[in-house]
Design an enzyme around this catalytic site. Structure first.
Site, PDB file in Angstrom:
ATOM      1  N   LEU A   1       0.881  -1.179   0.000  1.00 34.12           N
ATOM      2  CA  LEU A   1       0.000   0.000   0.000  1.00 34.12           C
ATOM      3  C   LEU A   1       0.911   1.219   0.000  1.00 34.12           C
ATOM      4  O   LEU A   1       1.963   1.218   0.660  1.00 34.12           O
ATOM      5  CB  LEU A   1      -0.899   0.014   1.239  1.00 34.12           C
ATOM      6  CG  LEU A   1      -1.975  -1.080   1.327  1.00 34.12           C
ATOM      7  CD1 LEU A   1      -2.730  -0.987   2.648  1.00 34.12           C
ATOM      8  CD2 LEU A   1      -2.948  -0.984   0.158  1.00 34.12           C
ATOM      9  N   ASP A   2       0.493   2.275  -0.707  1.00 36.96           N
ATOM     10  CA  ASP A   2       1.320   3.486  -0.791  1.00 36.96           C
ATOM     11  C   ASP A   2       1.495   4.135   0.593  1.00 36.96           C
ATOM     12  O   ASP A   2       0.717   3.895   1.511  1.00 36.96           O
ATOM     13  CB  ASP A   2       0.648   4.523  -1.708  1.00 36.96           C
ATOM     14  CG  ASP A   2       0.582   4.050  -3.155  1.00 36.96           C
ATOM     15  OD1 ASP A   2       1.384   3.170  -3.528  1.00 36.96           O
ATOM     16  OD2 ASP A   2      -0.287   4.553  -3.885  1.00 36.96           O
ATOM     17  N   TYR A   3       2.480   4.998   0.673  1.00 39.59           N
ATOM     18  CA  TYR A   3       2.777   5.749   1.905  1.00 39.59           C
ATOM     19  C   TYR A   3       1.527   6.435   2.455  1.00 39.59           C
ATOM     20  O   TYR A   3       1.270   6.431   3.653  1.00 39.59           O
ATOM     21  CB  TYR A   3       3.857   6.792   1.561  1.00 39.59           C
ATOM     22  CG  TYR A   3       4.426   7.541   2.738  1.00 39.59           C
ATOM     23  CD1 TYR A   3       5.350   6.930   3.582  1.00 39.59           C
ATOM     24  CD2 TYR A   3       4.053   8.864   2.987  1.00 39.59           C
ATOM     25  CE1 TYR A   3       5.893   7.615   4.662  1.00 39.59           C
ATOM     26  CE2 TYR A   3       4.591   9.554   4.061  1.00 39.59           C
ATOM     27  CZ  TYR A   3       5.507   8.922   4.889  1.00 39.59           C
ATOM     28  OH  TYR A   3       6.031   9.606   5.956  1.00 39.59           O
TER      29      TYR A   3
END
Ligand code: URA
Length: 233
Positions: A100-102
């Site tokens: 999952l992205d930051y």
């Protein structure tokens, strides 16, 4: 008695496929002799990988974390940022399943079961991942349909998806998006392809396994039937 690749995978060395590669490359020895693919071992076998003894079969862990935004989905970050591992207090070599992205939050699985991790992330298995998102502006019906039928990301069309509008006013649209691919920043790029910007993104389900009431930054161990469910997806 079990196959060497399964034994190594259970010891947390990697997925069965990765273990087969180690065996083929000659890095694995059983009772002092270079191992062969498909070899059978038992608990009395002396197994080494690159000269290091591989110990007792490792306990396998299956964890669901509600990843908060502001952390990276890696085991260790070279830039010293917070990682998803900082939220989990388990003394085992776990790693995240997919990414999952930051700035994305929500359901992230962590495990040391390389086979299950590979299964859940391999595009061939078409495992559904469901996200809730808030985007700026109004998502028009033709844009919604375009996203469902496939849009171009870096010149490659996305697979069929499900895009459901949950709530809308003249400034924002809340949607639920289900995809079964796992391309980089896929949901954001799908909206970008129809000229929309994602302001908030949260994964709420993998298959039918849902985040439920887990608070941000909290984790829990999956129960046996949840693990069985994932293995049978
Ligand atoms: N799609 C994205 O754009 N970002 C994520 O983190 C997950 C899916």
């Amino acid at each position: 008695m079990l196959r060497l690749n399964k034994y190594l995978a259970d010891c947390g060395i990697g997925s069965r496929r990765e273990c087969d590669e180690l065996i083929s490359a000659g890095f694995v020895k059983v009772n002092g002799k270079t191992a062969a693919l498909g070899q059978i071992v038992d608990d009395n076998s002396h197994v080494t990988v690159r000269g290091k003894r591989v110990g007792d079969k490792q306990k396998l862990y299956y964890i669901m974390l509600n990843k908060p935004k502001g952390c990276v989905t890696t085991v260790k970050d070279d830039l010293g940022r917070k990682t998803v591992m900082d939220f989990v207090d388990v003394k085992a070599r776990l790693y995240p399943v997919g990414r999952l992205d930051y700035d994305t939050e929500g359901l992230l699985l962590l495990t040391n079961d390389g086979d299950l991790s590979n299964k859940l992330t391999h595009p061939r298995n078409e495992i559904n991942k469901t996200y809730v998102c808030r985007i700026s502006g109004v998502l028009k019906e033709n844009e919604r349909l375009q996203m469902e039928r496939g849009v171009l990301i870096d010149g490659v069309k996305t697979a069929r998806a499900k895009v459901r509008i949950v709530e809308q006013d003249q400034h924002h649209t809340r949607c639920e998006v289900t995809i079964h691919e796992g391309r980089n920043h896929q949901v954001k790029k799908m909206f970008e392809a129809v000229g929309k910007e994602v302001e908030f993104l949260k994964r709420i389900a993998v298959g039918d396994l849902r985040l439920g009431g887990l608070n941000r930054g909290e984790y829990r161990f999956l129960n046996d039937s949840e693990v069985e469910y994932l293995k049978n997806l």
